[in-house]
Design an enzyme around this catalytic site. Structure first.
Site, short mmCIF file in Angstrom:
data_model
loop_
_atom_site.label_atom_id
_atom_site.label_comp_id
_atom_site.label_asym_id
_atom_site.label_seq_id
_atom_site.Cartn_x
_atom_site.Cartn_y
_atom_site.Cartn_z
N ARG A 104 -3.58 -9.52 -0.56
CA ARG A 104 -3.63 -9.01 0.78
C ARG A 104 -4.55 -7.88 0.74
O ARG A 104 -4.35 -6.49 0.73
CB ARG A 104 -2.24 -8.64 1.01
CG ARG A 104 -1.58 -9.65 1.35
CD ARG A 104 -0.32 -9.76 2.28
NE ARG A 104 -0.15 -10.56 3.05
CZ ARG A 104 0.83 -10.76 3.88
NH1 ARG A 104 1.80 -10.00 3.78
NH2 ARG A 104 1.05 -11.74 4.84
N GLN A 127 -8.69 -11.07 4.03
CA GLN A 127 -8.00 -11.22 5.12
C GLN A 127 -8.19 -12.70 6.22
O GLN A 127 -7.27 -13.33 6.56
CB GLN A 127 -8.31 -10.29 6.14
CG GLN A 127 -7.00 -9.59 6.72
CD GLN A 127 -7.31 -8.13 7.42
OE1 GLN A 127 -8.47 -7.77 7.26
NE2 GLN A 127 -6.28 -7.63 7.82
N ASP A 141 -6.23 -15.65 4.84
CA ASP A 141 -5.00 -15.42 4.27
C ASP A 141 -3.83 -16.05 5.22
O ASP A 141 -3.57 -16.00 6.31
CB ASP A 141 -4.33 -13.81 4.82
CG ASP A 141 -2.95 -13.66 4.57
OD1 ASP A 141 -2.12 -14.33 4.21
OD2 ASP A 141 -2.70 -12.42 4.79
N SER A 176 -0.45 -15.17 6.52
CA SER A 176 -0.41 -14.26 7.71
C SER A 176 -0.84 -15.29 9.03
O SER A 176 -0.17 -15.33 10.12
CB SER A 176 -1.63 -13.32 7.80
OG SER A 176 -1.20 -12.20 6.93
N TYR A 235 3.57 -4.98 1.51
CA TYR A 235 4.86 -5.74 1.62
C TYR A 235 5.90 -4.55 1.51
O TYR A 235 5.82 -3.46 0.94
CB TYR A 235 5.13 -6.56 0.55
CG TYR A 235 4.38 -7.94 0.73
CD1 TYR A 235 4.58 -9.11 1.59
CD2 TYR A 235 3.30 -8.32 -0.20
CE1 TYR A 235 3.86 -9.87 1.76
CE2 TYR A 235 2.51 -9.48 -0.19
CZ TYR A 235 2.95 -10.30 0.98
OH TYR A 235 2.24 -11.53 1.05
P1 NAD Z 1 7.01 -10.34 4.83
O1 NAD Z 1 6.87 -11.81 5.40
O2 NAD Z 1 7.12 -10.05 3.37
O3 NAD Z 1 8.12 -9.57 5.39
C1 NAD Z 1 8.25 -9.42 6.95
C2 NAD Z 1 8.92 -7.88 7.40
O4 NAD Z 1 10.15 -7.79 7.02
C3 NAD Z 1 8.06 -7.00 6.73
O5 NAD Z 1 7.45 -6.12 7.84
C4 NAD Z 1 8.96 -6.22 5.97
O6 NAD Z 1 8.67 -4.83 6.02
C5 NAD Z 1 10.37 -6.45 6.49
N1 NAD Z 1 11.45 -6.04 5.78
C6 NAD Z 1 11.77 -6.20 4.48
N2 NAD Z 1 12.94 -5.86 4.27
C7 NAD Z 1 13.41 -5.49 5.33
C8 NAD Z 1 14.70 -4.78 5.79
N3 NAD Z 1 15.71 -4.75 4.80
N4 NAD Z 1 14.88 -4.62 7.20
C9 NAD Z 1 14.03 -4.74 7.62
N5 NAD Z 1 12.82 -5.30 7.70
C10 NAD Z 1 12.48 -5.61 6.42
O7 NAD Z 1 5.37 -9.55 5.32
P2 NAD Z 1 4.53 -9.95 6.19
O8 NAD Z 1 4.73 -9.95 7.65
O9 NAD Z 1 3.86 -11.27 5.68
O10 NAD Z 1 3.40 -8.54 5.76
C11 NAD Z 1 3.82 -7.32 5.67
C12 NAD Z 1 2.72 -6.31 6.07
O11 NAD Z 1 1.73 -6.51 5.19
C13 NAD Z 1 2.00 -6.43 7.27
O12 NAD Z 1 2.64 -6.03 8.49
C14 NAD Z 1 0.84 -5.83 6.99
O13 NAD Z 1 0.70 -4.46 6.98
C15 NAD Z 1 0.44 -6.16 5.61
N6 NAD Z 1 -0.54 -7.22 5.23
C16 NAD Z 1 -1.76 -6.95 5.05
C17 NAD Z 1 -2.74 -7.88 5.09
C18 NAD Z 1 -4.04 -7.69 4.41
O14 NAD Z 1 -4.39 -6.27 4.17
N7 NAD Z 1 -4.77 -8.51 4.13
C19 NAD Z 1 -2.47 -8.97 5.41
C20 NAD Z 1 -1.21 -9.34 5.76
C21 NAD Z 1 -0.35 -8.60 5.88
#
Ligand code: NAD
Length: 365
Positions: A120, A125, A128, A131, A226
């Site tokens: 990530r 990106q 990914d 995503s 994450y």
């Molecule tokens: P994920 O599928 O692992 O988790 C989904 C969501 O659940 C996350 O936002 C996490 O914070 C939340 N979560 C975990 N435990 C929790 C709890 N106990 N209560 C409430 N919420 C909880 O994550 P995802 O959606 O794949 O990605 C998370 C973040 O990663 C994105 O929002 C973004 O900021 C980042 N990201 C970065 C890149 C990049 O830089 N290339 C790409 C994709 C995502």
């Protein structure tokens, strides 16, 4: 070099790893593309579209004997036996449940790039897949919930009476959660969201939803954006806040995940029991154990009049656009890997290194 695109054999998988458009781009750059007849049909890409793009549409053998095989789901062990020594397999491949397959691929001299492991980082990106597919899942979760509800989402003022807007709550505001918030807002619901990461709070607000629950902690974010797992005390506080809020909700979409772990349990059976009859929970974390205690992966459970949908592989239920996005991610990855018409895996590369699960006869996880 030849890239093979076999048909997906897993039950219910309707996506295809490479769209005709992406296949055409590869063909134009001098790469041969072999597509198994019918591979794109479940995603509404007919064989002729691949043929028109310059791909060879033919037998399964022609795809499995290619130099690089791209797939959505991991191959079965029988399929993996067809990969020639020196081939590169690019597919989703959940490491925790694939030890035998990985060992077999190592023994067969195949190199494997696991698509869950795209790092990530900004540079990666556009590769990914987690995503792009989470975006589709978040959208579809709201549609499933809306269809399951006995209510409509928007406010109506009509001669037949006034209907207040439905209340939707999205628990976990990452990629899928933010898309769910945006979709529920477009459908007219009054939307709220919660996440433990501070950055997510701003994103929830920027979509016009309200943020509920405990103030996110600055240290809740781990590597790659994450979340880290909550302590028992933090989880207790989260659940307490959720319990109050859930009683008022009509639609709840849960997406909370911690990479490599079972999903955090945030909604107990008791909390479901206190919700409005007719309310719906769509649990996108069903495959990793579920955010709700009553979730059953692949099934809908009804408890005190509340339906809990254990959503599984939602991207496959939107196969055309999910495949277009998946394919764009794969194409960008292939373009990153291909040099002078061939691929030599450079394990020191910041993208290839973390993705490489098997190379040179050994499993690297
Ligand atoms: P994920 O599928 O692992 O988790 C989904 C969501 O659940 C996350 O936002 C996490 O914070 C939340 N979560 C975990 N435990 C929790 C709890 N106990 N209560 C409430 N919420 C909880 O994550 P995802 O959606 O794949 O990605 C998370 C973040 O990663 C994105 O929002 C973004 O900021 C980042 N990201 C970065 C890149 C990049 O830089 N290339 C790409 C994709 C995502």
């Amino acid at each position: 070099m030849r890239i093979g695109v076999p048909r997906e054999s897993v039950d219910g998988e309707r996506r295809v790893a490479l769209s005709p458009e992406s296949a055409g781009r590869l063909v134009k750059s001098g790469i041969e593309v072999a597509v198994e007849g019918g591979a794109g049909v479940p995603a509404n890409f007919p064989d002729e579209a691949y043929a028109n793009a310059g791909a060879a549409v033919g037998s399964a053998e022609a795809t499995w004997s290619a130099d690089v095989v791209v797939k959505v789901q991991k191959p079965t062990q029988a399929e993996a036996h067809q990969l020639p020594r020196g081939a590169i397999l690019v597919s989703l491949l959940p490491v925790a449940t694939s030890a035998d397959l990985l060992a077999q691929l190592a023994q067969g001299g195949v190199s494997v790039l696991g698509l869950e492991k795209v790092p990530r980082i900004t540079r990666a990106q556009s590769m990914d897949i987690l995503s792009s597919q989470a975006t589709i899942a978040g959208y579809k979760a709201v549609l499933i919930g809306a269809a399951e509800m006995g209510k409509i989402l928007p406010m109506l003022t009509t001669a037949a009476g006034n209907i207040p807007p439905a209340k939707a709550f999205v628990l976990g505001a990452g990629v899928a959660g933010l898309m769910a918030i945006a979709t529920a807002r477009r459908l007219g619901a009054v939307v709220s969201g919660f996440d433990i990461r501070a950055a997510a709070r701003e994103q929830v607000l920027s979509l016009g939803a309200t943020f509920v629950g405990p103030e996110p902690q600055a240290d809740a974010e781990a590597a790659g954006g994450y979340a880290r797992a909550q302590t028992e005390e933090e989880q207790r506080q989260t659940m307490e806040a959720m319990a109050r809020h859930l009683r008022e909700q009509d639609l709840v979409v849960t997406t909370a995940q911690i990479p490599g772990r079972t999903a955090p349990r945030l909604i107990s059976a008791e909390m479901v029991g206190s919700m409005r009859p007719g309310a719906v929970i769509v649990d996108l974390a069903a495959e990793t154990g579920g955010n709700c205690e009553l979730t059953q992966a692949g099934a809908t459970t009804v408890h005190h009049g509340v339906s809990i949908v254990g959503a599984v592989n939602l991207p496959s239920s939107v196969p055309h656009h999910a495949s277009l996005m998946f394919s764009k991610n794969v194409l960008t990855l292939l373009q990153h890997l291909i040099k002078d018409g061939g691929i030599t895996l450079n394990l020191d590369d910041e993208i290839t290194g973390p993705m490489c699960l098997v190379h040179d006869g050994s499993v690297r996880t």
